[in-house]
Design a protein around this motif. Structure first.
Motif, short mmCIF file in Angstrom:
data_model
loop_
_atom_site.label_atom_id
_atom_site.label_comp_id
_atom_site.label_asym_id
_atom_site.label_seq_id
_atom_site.Cartn_x
_atom_site.Cartn_y
_atom_site.Cartn_z
N ALA A 55 -4.69 -7.19 -1.15
CA ALA A 55 -5.46 -6.32 -2.04
C ALA A 55 -4.65 -5.10 -2.47
CB ALA A 55 -6.75 -5.88 -1.35
N LEU A 58 -2.24 -6.10 -5.12
CA LEU A 58 -2.91 -6.36 -6.41
C LEU A 58 -3.60 -5.13 -6.98
CD1 LEU A 58 -4.54 -9.81 -5.59
CD2 LEU A 58 -2.51 -9.40 -6.98
N ILE A 60 -6.55 -3.92 -5.87
CA ILE A 60 -7.98 -4.20 -5.94
C ILE A 60 -8.65 -3.83 -4.62
CG2 ILE A 60 -7.71 -6.05 -7.62
CD1 ILE A 60 -8.09 -8.05 -5.31
N ASP A 61 -9.97 -3.85 -4.62
CA ASP A 61 -10.75 -3.58 -3.42
C ASP A 61 -10.57 -4.74 -2.42
OD1 ASP A 61 -12.62 -2.88 -1.54
OD2 ASP A 61 -14.35 -3.00 -2.87
N GLU A 64 -12.83 -7.85 -2.29
CA GLU A 64 -12.71 -8.92 -3.29
C GLU A 64 -11.93 -10.12 -2.76
OE1 GLU A 64 -11.65 -7.93 -7.32
OE2 GLU A 64 -12.42 -5.90 -7.06
N ARG A 111 -11.84 -15.06 -5.89
CA ARG A 111 -12.22 -13.75 -5.32
C ARG A 111 -13.72 -13.66 -5.10
NH1 ARG A 111 -8.34 -10.51 -8.88
NH2 ARG A 111 -6.37 -11.06 -7.90
N THR A 114 -17.94 -8.59 -5.91
CA THR A 114 -18.40 -7.39 -5.20
C THR A 114 -19.45 -6.62 -5.99
OG1 THR A 114 -16.58 -6.11 -6.10
CG2 THR A 114 -16.25 -7.09 -3.93
#
Length: 147
Positions: A55, A58, A60-61, A64, A111, A114
């Motif tokens: 994550a 990337l 991202i959270d 995910e 993914r 969320t």
């Protein structure tokens, strides 16, 4: 994600996904059962670390990243690594898999969603008194081909 649900999701990941649903702890004594639980927790934490690393790469959270995707990619990577240590059965050459391939495989997986919000009440009591909210249904009626 709320803190109270985080531990429940961790338990689910360990009990259902990591260990497998129909399996029980193999240890027949308290010490052996405790050892197996510690092993499961260690593997779980290593897999979550992989998810967080992916994550971060990337941007991202971490929520995910699917735990199941991390588990499957790691198993595949370990099987590839085990095959590489034995060498090719035909010519005997050995190739060492790149650890970054594991991160790439995790990043390529599907993914988690969320941003999903519950559309109906969670408990049975609330379902009896509250109605579904923020939902639009579309029903298409087609003619049947059966007599």
């Amino acid at each position: 994600m709320q803190c109270g649900w985080s531990i429940e999701l961790a338990y689910k990941s360990i009990k259902s996904t990591l260990r497998g649903t129909p399996r029980r702890l193999r240890g027949r004594t308290a010490d052996l059962a405790e050892q197996e639980v510690w092993g499961l927790l260690t593997v779980y934490n290593a897999l979550i670390t992989l998810a967080v690393t992916t994550a971060a790469d990337l941007g991202i959270d971490p929520d995910e990243i699917s735990f199941t995707v991390v588990l499957r990619a790691t198993r595949d990577h370990l099987l590839t690594t085990a095959g590489a240590t034995h060498g090719c059965p035909n010519c005997g050459h050995r190739s060492t898999p790149d650890p970054r391939d594991l991160i790439t495989a995790i990043a390529a997986g599907p993914r988690n969603r969320t941003g999903r919000h519950r559309t109906g009440p969670r408990t049975a009591r609330k379902r009896r008194t509250e109605h579904t909210r923020n939902v639009v249904y579309t029903i298409d009626i087609t003619e049947t081909i059966y007599p």
